[in-house]
Design an enzyme around this catalytic site. Structure first.
Site, PDB file in Angstrom:
ATOM      1  N   GLU A 110       0.855  -1.261   0.054  1.00 53.80           N
ATOM      2  CA  GLU A 110       0.095   0.091  -0.045  1.00 53.80           C
ATOM      3  C   GLU A 110       0.975   1.191   0.011  1.00 53.80           C
ATOM      4  O   GLU A 110       0.601   2.228  -0.699  1.00 53.80           O
ATOM      5  CB  GLU A 110      -1.060  -0.009   1.331  1.00 53.80           C
ATOM      6  CG  GLU A 110      -1.967  -1.078   1.103  1.00 53.80           C
ATOM      7  CD  GLU A 110      -2.885  -1.164   2.267  1.00 53.80           C
ATOM      8  OE1 GLU A 110      -2.284  -1.769   3.566  1.00 53.80           O
ATOM      9  OE2 GLU A 110      -4.002  -0.762   2.210  1.00 53.80           O
ATOM     10  N   GLU A 130      -3.863  -9.159   3.660  1.00 48.11           N
ATOM     11  CA  GLU A 130      -4.563  -8.962   4.767  1.00 48.11           C
ATOM     12  C   GLU A 130      -5.625  -9.831   5.122  1.00 48.11           C
ATOM     13  O   GLU A 130      -6.068 -10.491   6.263  1.00 48.11           O
ATOM     14  CB  GLU A 130      -4.981  -7.521   4.923  1.00 48.11           C
ATOM     15  CG  GLU A 130      -4.016  -6.470   5.082  1.00 48.11           C
ATOM     16  CD  GLU A 130      -3.405  -6.059   3.886  1.00 48.11           C
ATOM     17  OE1 GLU A 130      -3.357  -6.614   2.801  1.00 48.11           O
ATOM     18  OE2 GLU A 130      -2.652  -4.908   3.903  1.00 48.11           O
TER      19      GLU A 130
HETATM   20  C1  3H9 Z   1      -0.866  -4.710   7.385  1.00 47.11           C
HETATM   21  O1  3H9 Z   1       0.118  -4.579   6.615  1.00 47.11           O
HETATM   22  C2  3H9 Z   1      -2.158  -4.074   7.543  1.00 47.11           C
HETATM   23  C3  3H9 Z   1      -2.085  -2.823   6.566  1.00 47.11           C
HETATM   24  O2  3H9 Z   1      -3.212  -3.085   5.530  1.00 47.11           O
HETATM   25  C4  3H9 Z   1      -2.272  -1.513   7.285  1.00 47.11           C
HETATM   26  C5  3H9 Z   1      -3.454  -1.097   8.082  1.00 47.11           C
HETATM   27  C6  3H9 Z   1      -3.653   0.007   8.723  1.00 47.11           C
HETATM   28  N1  3H9 Z   1       4.550  -8.792  11.532  1.00 47.11           N
HETATM   29  O3  3H9 Z   1       7.409 -16.104   7.580  1.00 47.11           O
HETATM   30  P1  3H9 Z   1       8.748 -15.943   8.165  1.00 47.11           P
HETATM   31  C7  3H9 Z   1       8.097 -12.343  11.371  1.00 47.11           C
HETATM   32  S1  3H9 Z   1      -0.925  -6.281   8.080  1.00 47.11           S
HETATM   33  C8  3H9 Z   1       5.259  -8.992  12.623  1.00 47.11           C
HETATM   34  O4  3H9 Z   1       9.245 -17.105   8.732  1.00 47.11           O
HETATM   35  P2  3H9 Z   1       9.643 -16.159   5.358  1.00 47.11           P
HETATM   36  C9  3H9 Z   1       7.711 -13.844  11.323  1.00 47.11           C
HETATM   37  O5  3H9 Z   1       6.962 -13.848  12.505  1.00 47.11           O
HETATM   38  C10 3H9 Z   1       0.543  -7.228   7.302  1.00 47.11           C
HETATM   39  N2  3H9 Z   1       5.968  -9.935  12.240  1.00 47.11           N
HETATM   40  O6  3H9 Z   1       9.570 -15.592   6.663  1.00 47.11           O
HETATM   41  C11 3H9 Z   1       9.074 -14.534  11.667  1.00 47.11           C
HETATM   42  O7  3H9 Z   1       9.340 -14.135  13.134  1.00 47.11           O
HETATM   43  P3  3H9 Z   1      10.412 -15.575  13.739  1.00 47.11           P
HETATM   44  C12 3H9 Z   1       0.372  -7.521   6.035  1.00 47.11           C
HETATM   45  C13 3H9 Z   1       6.302 -10.717  10.950  1.00 47.11           C
HETATM   46  O8  3H9 Z   1      10.809 -15.657   4.504  1.00 47.11           O
HETATM   47  C14 3H9 Z   1       9.906 -13.437  10.674  1.00 47.11           C
HETATM   48  O9  3H9 Z   1       9.140 -12.482  10.417  1.00 47.11           O
HETATM   49  N3  3H9 Z   1       1.511  -8.264   5.712  1.00 47.11           N
HETATM   50  C15 3H9 Z   1       5.642 -10.150   9.959  1.00 47.11           C
HETATM   51  O10 3H9 Z   1       9.219 -17.557   5.075  1.00 47.11           O
HETATM   52  C16 3H9 Z   1      10.267 -14.309   9.375  1.00 47.11           C
HETATM   53  O11 3H9 Z   1       9.090 -14.613   8.528  1.00 47.11           O
HETATM   54  C17 3H9 Z   1       1.557  -9.824   5.715  1.00 47.11           C
HETATM   55  O12 3H9 Z   1       0.651 -10.298   6.030  1.00 47.11           O
HETATM   56  C18 3H9 Z   1       4.547  -9.213  10.118  1.00 47.11           C
HETATM   57  N4  3H9 Z   1       3.710  -8.764   9.481  1.00 47.11           N
HETATM   58  O13 3H9 Z   1       8.122 -15.260   4.792  1.00 47.11           O
HETATM   59  C19 3H9 Z   1       2.950 -10.335   5.654  1.00 47.11           C
HETATM   60  N5  3H9 Z   1       5.757 -10.876   8.758  1.00 47.11           N
HETATM   61  O14 3H9 Z   1      11.690 -15.513  13.030  1.00 47.11           O
HETATM   62  C20 3H9 Z   1       3.200 -11.381   6.600  1.00 47.11           C
HETATM   63  C21 3H9 Z   1       6.776 -11.507   9.288  1.00 47.11           C
HETATM   64  O15 3H9 Z   1      10.449 -14.803  14.900  1.00 47.11           O
HETATM   65  N6  3H9 Z   1       4.455 -12.133   6.530  1.00 47.11           N
HETATM   66  N7  3H9 Z   1       6.930 -11.529  10.504  1.00 47.11           N
HETATM   67  O16 3H9 Z   1       9.483 -16.665  13.549  1.00 47.11           O
HETATM   68  C22 3H9 Z   1       4.641 -13.219   5.540  1.00 47.11           C
HETATM   69  O17 3H9 Z   1       3.749 -13.433   4.857  1.00 47.11           O
HETATM   70  C23 3H9 Z   1       6.007 -13.697   5.730  1.00 47.11           C
HETATM   71  O18 3H9 Z   1       6.572 -13.383   6.772  1.00 47.11           O
HETATM   72  C24 3H9 Z   1       6.857 -13.200   4.493  1.00 47.11           C
HETATM   73  C25 3H9 Z   1       8.261 -13.806   4.695  1.00 47.11           C
HETATM   74  C26 3H9 Z   1       6.405 -13.507   3.069  1.00 47.11           C
HETATM   75  C27 3H9 Z   1       6.905 -11.756   4.725  1.00 47.11           C
END
Ligand code: 3H9
Length: 705
Positions: A110, A130
Site C-alpha cells: 500500500e 490482509e
Molecule cells: C498490514 O500491513 C495492514 C495494512 O493494511 C495497514 C493497516 C492500517 N508482523 O514468515 P517468515 C516475522 S498487515 C510481524 O518465517 P518467510 C515472522 O513472525 C500485514 N512479524 O519468513 C518471523 O518471525 P520469527 C500484511 C512478522 O521468508 C519472521 O518475521 N503483511 C510479519 O518464510 C520471518 O517470517 C503480511 O501479512 C509481520 N507482518 O516469509 C505479510 N511478517 O523468525 C506477513 C513476518 O520470530 N508475512 N514476521 O518466527 C509473510 O507473509 C511472510 O513472513 C513473508 C516472509 C512472506 C514476509
C-alpha cells in the site's frame, strides 16, 4: 548518510534522496520506520538539492507490511500511522518511487501504491494478504488497487490474498518497470528521468477511469460475492473487502479512505481477526524444534524411492516430481506398477487440461519417474518412503529389505498413519536414519506433513525432513510416536463421540450439521462416505454385527459415495449428502439391539461433546510430549482436517472458551453419558485450576535443551 531513526537513514545520490530502511527480518513498518520515513520525506521535500525520492529497503525484502505485533499494543504511539506516511508520499512535491524486491506485502505494498512510481526486480512477489489475517487492507489498498487494475481483478487479489509476480504486476500497470540489474541504481535512474520530464506527478488517487465499469454495472459485486461464497464461508474479511471496494467505487477518494478505515477498525476488533493473527504466528512457531537448532546439518535429497504405487504412494511421488526430484517407485507386480504410474499420468494430464501446467511439464515430470519391481532399484536413492498397507509385519519386512539395500546415509521413512515408528526402526541396523513422514490424502494436494520423530531418529535426519517438507510445499510439523500421532489420534476422539451420538441421540445429518456449521468442510459421516465404509471393515468377522451401524450398511451394499450411498444417498455425479430413511431405520434398530433408549440432545451439547473430546485428547498429547506445543496441534488441524482458521485452532478455541468451562462440561458429560473418555485429562484440570491456557503451557524438558 544520516540516521533518521533506529531503522531509517537518509542519503542523497545524484540529486535523489534515498530513504533506506533496515528493520530485519522482513522490514515491517514498525513505529520507528514510520517516524523515520515521515522525517525523511519532510527533509527531502525541503532540500533544494533533491529532485526526487526513492524508498529502498535493505535485506531480504521491501516492507512486508505492518508489524502485526503492534496491533492493539497501547505502548506503541499511534502517530505517525501508516496512512500519515502514505499521505506524505503521495502529497510530496517531488516524484517518489518505490524500489521493490522480495515480498512487498500488505501495508508495504500500500505504501508503494502511495508512491508516484514503482520499479521491481523480476523475483519480487507483491500483494495484499490482509484477508489471511482476518482484516482488510487498511492503508488505502482497497481504494487505490481498483483504480489501477479494475474492480474485478482487485477483488480477486484482495479476497484471495495471493501475491502476484513482478511480471504480472508490470502488465497490470502496478509497476512501471522491471529492473534486471542493481535495483537501487535502476530506481534512481528511473526517477531522475521522471524528474527531468517535468510532468504532473502520477498519483493513483487522481484517476478513476478503471472504476467506471463497476459504476455502470454494480451487479459485479453480487456476482463476485456468489463466486467466492463457498470458499470463504465463515470468514468476515472477504465481505468487508468487497464492501470497502464498493465504497471506493461509490464515494469520492478521501471519503472512500475514511470508509475503508472504519471497516478496517471493525475487522481488526473481530474475534476472527484475532484468531487468524494468532494462527499466523502459530504456523511459524510450529516449524521450530527447540533441540534442533537452525544450523543443524542436513542431507541432500536428490533422488527419492517410494514403495507402493497405490493412492498414497502415487500422490507422494508427485510431490517430488513436481519439484524436479527423480522418483523410483517400487511395486510387487507389473500390473500394480502400471496401474499406479497410469494414475499419476492421468492426474497430470487432467491438471494440464485445466491449464495449470503445460504438456511439456507433464512430459518432464513423467520422465523423472521410474518404475521397478525390485528393491535393488533403491540402492542409490537418498530417501525411501514406504507407503504399503498398514500392517506392522509387512512394514517390518519392507524395512529389513531396504536396510540391506539402501546406501549408508539414506533416510528411511514410513508413511504410516498409526503405527509405531520405533518398532519399525528397531528391525533395521540404522534406527537413527528412520523417521515417519505422514502425508495426508490426496498426498499431492494436502499441505500437512506430520514428521514423526522416533526415539532414535537423529537431529540431522529430522532437520533434513523438515527442510525437504518445506521444499515440496508442505507444512511440516514434528510429532512424537503414539497411535495415530497428533492428527488421527484427535480425530479418533471426535469419531468416537459421533458414533456414540449416533447410537444414543441423533441421526448422521444432525450430527454432521453441527460440525459443518462450526466451519468444517464436512462432518464425520460424510467423511466416512467419502473414504469408503468398507475400508477396514471385517465383513463376516465383524464382532457384534447387530449393534454395528457400519456393518449393517456395508452388508446392504451401502459402502459410501463410490456405491452411490453409505450413511447418505448421493445423486449420480454429485457429492451432496442426502439423508436416507432406510439408514435412519437401521440406526434405530441398532440402538434397540444395543438396549439403548435414544434421547434428545441439543446441537450445542453435540458440538461440545465432539469438540471437547478433541480438546481433552489434545491435552493428553501435550502432556505426553507428542506435540511440542499447543500451536503445533492447531496447525495440524487446520492443514490436515479443515479446522476453520477463523477459529484459530483447536487449542486456541479452547482457550477462548476458557479451560474451566470446558472442564465443567466434560465433568457433566462423563457422568451423564458414563463415558470415561470424557473425564477431563489431568493436564486440562491442572491448567484450569491454575487459571492458565494451552498457550501458557510449555513442557520444560522440550525447551531446556
Ligand atoms: C498490514 O500491513 C495492514 C495494512 O493494511 C495497514 C493497516 C492500517 N508482523 O514468515 P517468515 C516475522 S498487515 C510481524 O518465517 P518467510 C515472522 O513472525 C500485514 N512479524 O519468513 C518471523 O518471525 P520469527 C500484511 C512478522 O521468508 C519472521 O518475521 N503483511 C510479519 O518464510 C520471518 O517470517 C503480511 O501479512 C509481520 N507482518 O516469509 C505479510 N511478517 O523468525 C506477513 C513476518 O520470530 N508475512 N514476521 O518466527 C509473510 O507473509 C511472510 O513472513 C513473508 C516472509 C512472506 C514476509
Amino acid at each position: 548518510m544520516k540516521e533518521l531513526s533506529q531503522s531509517v537513514s537518509y542519503d542523497v545520490q545524484d540529486g535523489v534522496a534515498v530513504l533506506i530502511t533496515n528493520n530485519p527480518p522482513v522490514n515491517t513498518m514498525s513505529y520507528h520506520v514510520r517516524q523515520g520515513l515521515v522525517d525523511g520525506l519532510e527533509e527531502a521535500d525541503k532540500d533544494g538539492d533533491v529532485r526526487a525520492i526513492v524508498l529502498y529497503c535493505e535485506g531480504r525484502t521491501f516492507f512486508a507490511g505492518m508489524d502485526i505485533t503492534e496491533f492493539g499494543n497501547p505502548d506503541v504511539p499511534e502517530a505517525p500511522g501508516i496512512t500519515d506516511v502514505i499521505k506524505k508520499l503521495e502529497g510530496a512535491s517531488k516524484p517518489v518511487i518505490a524500489a521493490l524486491h522480495g515480498t512487498p506485502l500488505g501495508g508495504g505494498f500500500e505504501t508503494a501504491l502511495g508512491c508516484h512510481h514503482r520499479v521491481a526486480v523480476p523475483s519480487a512477489k507483491m500483494g495484499l494478504p490482509e484477508v489471511k489475517l482476518g482484516i482488510i487492507p487498511g492503508a488505502g489498498g482497497t481504494v487505490r488497487l481498483p483504480r489501477v487494475v479494475g474492480v474485478q481483478a482487485a477483488l480477486e487479489m484482495m479476497t484471495s490474498g495471493n501475491p502476484i509476480s513482478a511480471e504480472r504486476a508490470l502488465s497490470a500497470g502496478l509497476v512501471d518497470e522491471i529492473v534486471d540489474g542493481d535495483l537501487l541504481s535502476g530506481a534512481i535512474a528511473f526517477v531522475q528521468k521522471v524528474a527531468s520530464a517535468d510532468e504532473p506527478l502520477a498519483r493513483i488517487r487522481d484517476s478513476d477511469e478503471k472504476l467506471q465499469a463497476a459504476r455502470t454495472n454494480p451487479e459485479i459485486f453480487d456476482v463476485f460475492r456468489k463466486s467466492i461464497a463457498r470458499k470463504t464461508r465463515g470468514f468476515k474479511a472477504p465481505e468487508a473487502i468487497i464492501q470497502s471496494v464498493e465504497g471506493a467505487v461509490r464515494l469520492p477518494f478521501d471519503e472512500a479512505l475514511t470508509n475503508e478505515r472504519r471497516i478496517f477498525v471493525e475487522c481488526q476488533k473481530s474475534p476472527e481477526a484475532k484468531a487468524q493473527q494468532y494462527f499466523f504466528f502459530a504456523e511459524r512457531q510450529a516449524k521450530k524444534i527447540p533441540d534442533v537448532p537452525k544450523d543443524t546439518p542436513t542431507r541432500g535429497i536428490e533422488k527419492v524411492g517410494v514403495i507402493g504405487a497405490g493412492t498414497m504412494g502415487g500422490g507422494i511421488s508427485m510431490n517430488f516430481l513436481n519439484r524436479g526430484i527423480p522418483v523410483t517407485i517400487v511395486e510387487a507386480t507389473q500390473e500394480a506398477l502400471d496401474r499406479g504410474i497410469g494414475i499419476i499420468e492421468k492426474n497430470y494430464a487432467s491438471t494440464a487440461k485445466k491449464g495449470r501446467i503445460t504438456e511439456d511439464d507433464v512430459k518432464e515430470r513423467m520422465s523423472l519417474l521410474t518404475g521397478a519391481l525390485d528393491y535393488q532399484a533403491l540402492s542409490d536413492v537418498d530417501l525411501v518412503i514406504e507407503a504399503v498397507f498398514e500392517d506392522m509385519d509387512l512394514k517390518k519386512t519392507v524395512f529389513r529389505a531396504i536396510d540391506e539395500i539402501c546406501k549408508p546415509g539414506c533416510v528411511l521413512a514410513s508413511n504410516t498413519s498409526y503405527l509405531n515408528i520405533n518398532e519399525i526402526a528397531a528391525v533395521t541396523s540404522r534406527p537413527q536414519d528412520v523417521i515417519g513422514l505422514h502425508f495426508f490424502s490426496p498426498a499431492n494436494i494436502m499441505r500437512l506433513l506430520e514428521v514423526v520423530r522416533g526415539d532414535e531418529t537423529s537431529n540431522e535426519v529430522l532437520a533434513t525432513c523438515m527442510k525437504l517438507g518445506a521444499h515440496i510445499g508442505k507444512v511440516a510439523v514434528v510429532v512424537g510416536v503414539c497411535r495415530g500421532f497428533v492428527g488421527n489420534r484427535i480425530l479418533g476422539a471426535r469419531m468416537r463421540q459421533s458414533d456414540d451420538l449416533l447410537l444414543k441421540n441423533a441421526m448422521p445429518q444432525e450430527i454432521d450439521a453441527v460440525v459443518f456449521d462450526f466451519g468444517f468442510p464436512m462432518g464425520s459421516f460424510a467423511m466416512r462416505d467419502l473414504a469408503g465404509l468398507d475400508i477396514g471393515w471385517l465383513g463376516d468377522e465383524t464382532p457384534d454385527k447387530d449393534i454395528n451401524v457400519r456393518h449393517q450398511l456395508c452388508t446392504r451394499g451401502r459402502r459410501g459415495q463410490k456405491t452411490g450411498g453409505g450413511f447418505y444417498d448421493y445423486e449420480s455425479g454429485s457429492r451432496t449428502p442426502i439423508p436416507n430413511a432406510e439408514v435412519e431405520q437401521i440406526i434405530q434398530e441398532v440402538s434397540k439391539n444395543a438396549g439403548v433408549t435414544r434421547t434428545e440432545i441439543s446441537a450445542a451439547d453435540m458440538l461440545k461433546r465432539m469438540i471437547y473430546a478433541m480438546v481433552n485428547e489434545a491435552a493428553k498429547i501435550l502432556d505426553e510430549g507428542i506435540a511440542l506445543r499447543a500451536a503445533a496441534i492447531d496447525v495440524i488441524w487446520v492443514y490436515g482436517y479443515g479446522w476453520p482458521t477463523y477459529r484459530g485452532g483447536l487449542t486456541y478455541y479452547a482457550d477462548q472458551i476458557g479451560l474451566t468451562n470446558i472442564v465443567e462440561d466434560l465433568d457433566r458429560f462423563s457422568t451423564e453419558y458414563d463415558d470415561p473418555e470424557l473425564e477431563p485429562a489431568p493436564l486440562l484440570r491442572q491448567l484450569a485450576r491454575e487459571g492458565k491456557s494451552f498457550q501458557d503451557f510449555v513442557r520444560q524438558d522440550h525447551f531446556e535443551a
